[in-house]
Scaffold this active site. Structure first.
Site, PDB file in Angstrom:
ATOM      1  N   PRO A  18       0.845  -1.189   0.000  1.00 20.05           N
ATOM      2  CA  PRO A  18       0.000   0.000   0.000  1.00 20.05           C
ATOM      3  C   PRO A  18       0.883   1.242   0.000  1.00 20.05           C
ATOM      4  CG  PRO A  18       0.069  -1.002   2.195  1.00 20.05           C
ATOM      5  CD  PRO A  18       0.912  -1.854   1.306  1.00 20.05           C
ATOM      6  N   GLN A  72      -6.530  -0.754   3.356  1.00 19.05           N
ATOM      7  CA  GLN A  72      -5.695  -0.429   4.516  1.00 19.05           C
ATOM      8  C   GLN A  72      -6.160   0.863   5.186  1.00 19.05           C
ATOM      9  OE1 GLN A  72      -1.604   1.298   4.656  1.00 19.05           O
ATOM     10  NE2 GLN A  72      -0.983  -0.786   5.204  1.00 19.05           N
ATOM     11  N   CYS A 102       3.619   3.286   8.520  1.00 17.80           N
ATOM     12  CA  CYS A 102       3.928   4.530   7.812  1.00 17.80           C
ATOM     13  C   CYS A 102       4.829   5.417   8.658  1.00 17.80           C
ATOM     14  CB  CYS A 102       2.651   5.278   7.461  1.00 17.80           C
ATOM     15  SG  CYS A 102       2.998   6.852   6.621  1.00 17.80           S
ATOM     16  N   HIS A 171       8.112  -4.604   7.244  1.00 16.24           N
ATOM     17  CA  HIS A 171       9.155  -3.857   6.543  1.00 16.24           C
ATOM     18  C   HIS A 171      10.414  -3.911   7.411  1.00 16.24           C
ATOM     19  CE1 HIS A 171      10.472  -0.504   3.805  1.00 16.24           C
ATOM     20  NE2 HIS A 171      11.380  -0.459   4.753  1.00 16.24           N
ATOM     21  N   ASN A 204       9.117  -7.345   3.524  1.00 14.16           N
ATOM     22  CA  ASN A 204       9.025  -6.142   2.697  1.00 14.16           C
ATOM     23  C   ASN A 204      10.289  -5.307   2.912  1.00 14.16           C
ATOM     24  OD1 ASN A 204       7.353  -3.017   3.103  1.00 14.16           O
ATOM     25  ND2 ASN A 204       7.814  -3.946   1.145  1.00 14.16           N
ATOM     26  N   ASP A 206      13.373  -3.471  -0.014  1.00 12.00           N
ATOM     27  CA  ASP A 206      14.528  -3.675  -0.902  1.00 12.00           C
ATOM     28  C   ASP A 206      14.384  -4.772  -1.947  1.00 12.00           C
ATOM     29  OD1 ASP A 206      15.620  -1.708   0.656  1.00 12.00           O
ATOM     30  OD2 ASP A 206      17.084  -2.994   1.661  1.00 12.00           O
ATOM     31  N   GLY A 228       7.110  -2.729  -3.038  1.00  8.77           N
ATOM     32  CA  GLY A 228       6.632  -1.354  -3.036  1.00  8.77           C
ATOM     33  C   GLY A 228       7.311  -0.533  -4.101  1.00  8.77           C
ATOM     34  N   ARG A 229       8.391   0.151  -3.702  1.00 10.46           N
ATOM     35  CA  ARG A 229       9.004   1.141  -4.598  1.00 10.46           C
ATOM     36  C   ARG A 229       9.466   0.568  -5.937  1.00 10.46           C
ATOM     37  NH1 ARG A 229      13.371   3.482  -0.703  1.00 10.46           N
ATOM     38  NH2 ARG A 229      13.178   1.394   0.162  1.00 10.46           N
TER      39      ARG A 229
END
Length: 332
Positions: A18, A72, A102, A171, A204, A206, A228-229
């Site tokens: 998310p 979420q 976050c 993460h 999560n 890298d 994610g990224r």
């Protein structure tokens, strides 16, 4: 086989993280096509949902082709989070996910997102109340801890499982690290290897290549990975990882034509969903990756990230197509 509640996700599912202003329906549509097994919406403010704020309510939009899909939510007030859970459940997602990860200041410093990592007892109480207020499976996304001195994730994951969550994504950084340094997966592995844990544990941080996904799968034994990224402007990461895990061979990279068409479709859907201004603005972060490594693209990229009318932007896409067709790049 990883399962969240009754939802079967396959042997090693790939999850779309998310991400605020990224994991919206247009982008999720592309990621689903390219093999994402489970996707989550952008995070939604519990207070915004209760107040019926337009932006928050719009983020509840989910579509049948996206399933399984998790919505979420985040917030720092237990009662508000319970009410938001009921509003969210009415949108009929498959999963409700709680954002305890976050790191951004405006969220974490108000005790929401990763901010709640400074008050583990409250985190456990809030989770228990959310689980009680819905029949849907509840999952959690979090970090290792607030800082290097508070990496309590092994105990925290166990306590959250004990109050009823059915999956956890971790993460491998603390809140203090934000997105800097390297993600530490050793503690994620400790959570997974804890004999008391029986829910799926997703790693999560890298994962930006098929090789890394395979290495981390083998080294840390997680049930799946959340990306994610690395997916921003590159939804093909999902199909590339799947192919590599299955065959140990690299899938051919998307052709220039595929990249161009995906970016154009993405922009079209973004404008349709968010309106011209927001749709154009929020697409800008994707262009760098869509056209990474393309020779002599700088001038076109500048136009894509500065023009703010859809007519002009679609003309740029036509110009890109014409230019690279002349270079012989559209057929390969």
């Amino acid at each position: 086989m990883a399962k969240i509640g009754n939802i079967e996700l396959g042997d090693f599912p790939l999850l779309l993280a998310p991400m605020e202003d990224v994991s919206d329906p247009p982008f999720r549509a592309l990621c689903k096509e390219e093999g994402a097994d489970l996707m989550y919406t952008e995070f939604i403010s519990s207070e915004g949902l209760i107040r019926d704020a337009v932006k928050s309510v719009q983020k509840l939009d989910i579509f049948e082709y996206e399933r399984p899909i998790g919505i979420q939510i985040f917030g720092n007030d237990i009662e508000s989070m319970k009410q938001a859970t009921e509003v969210t459940a009415a949108a009929n997602p498959d999963i409700i996910d709680i954002n305890y990860g976050c790191p951004v200041k405006k969220v974490a410093c108000k005790g929401a997102g990763a901010g709640i990592l400074q008050d583990i007892p409250k985190m456990v109480r809030m989770t228990a109340e959310i689980v009680k207020s819905t029949n849907l499976p509840v999952t959690v996304k979090t970090r290792l801890g607030w800082d290097d001195n508070t990496k309590y994730i092994v105990e925290v994951a166990e306590r959250l499982q004990d109050v009823g969550i059915q999956g956890i994504s971790i993460h491998g950084r603390t809140r203090k690290q934000m997105y800097k340094g390297e993600a530490d997966w050793s503690l994620i592995a400790e959570v997974k290897n804890n004999p008391r844990m029986h829910i799926p544990v997703f790693g999560n941080g890298d994962i930006d290549s098929p090789e890394k996904a395979k290495l981390y799968k083998e080294r840390f034994g997680v049930d799946g990975v959340m990306i994610g990224r690395a997916s921003i402007g590159y939804p093909w990461i999902f199909r590339e990882i799947k192919h590599f895990l299955a065959t140990a061979e690299h899938l051919a990279a998307p052709t220039f034509n595929e990249r161009l068409e995906a970016a154009r479709r993405h922009l079209e859907m973004s404008i349709k969903w968010k309106g011209e201004r927001n749709g154009i603005m929020e697409m800008r972060r994707h262009y760098t990756n869509y056209f990474k490594g393309i020779a002599h693209f700088k001038e076109f990229r500048m136009q894509l990230v500065t023009l703010d009318e859809q007519k002009e932007l679609f003309e740029v896409f036509e110009a890109i197509k014409a230019h690279y067709a002349a270079e012989g790049m559209l057929s390969n």
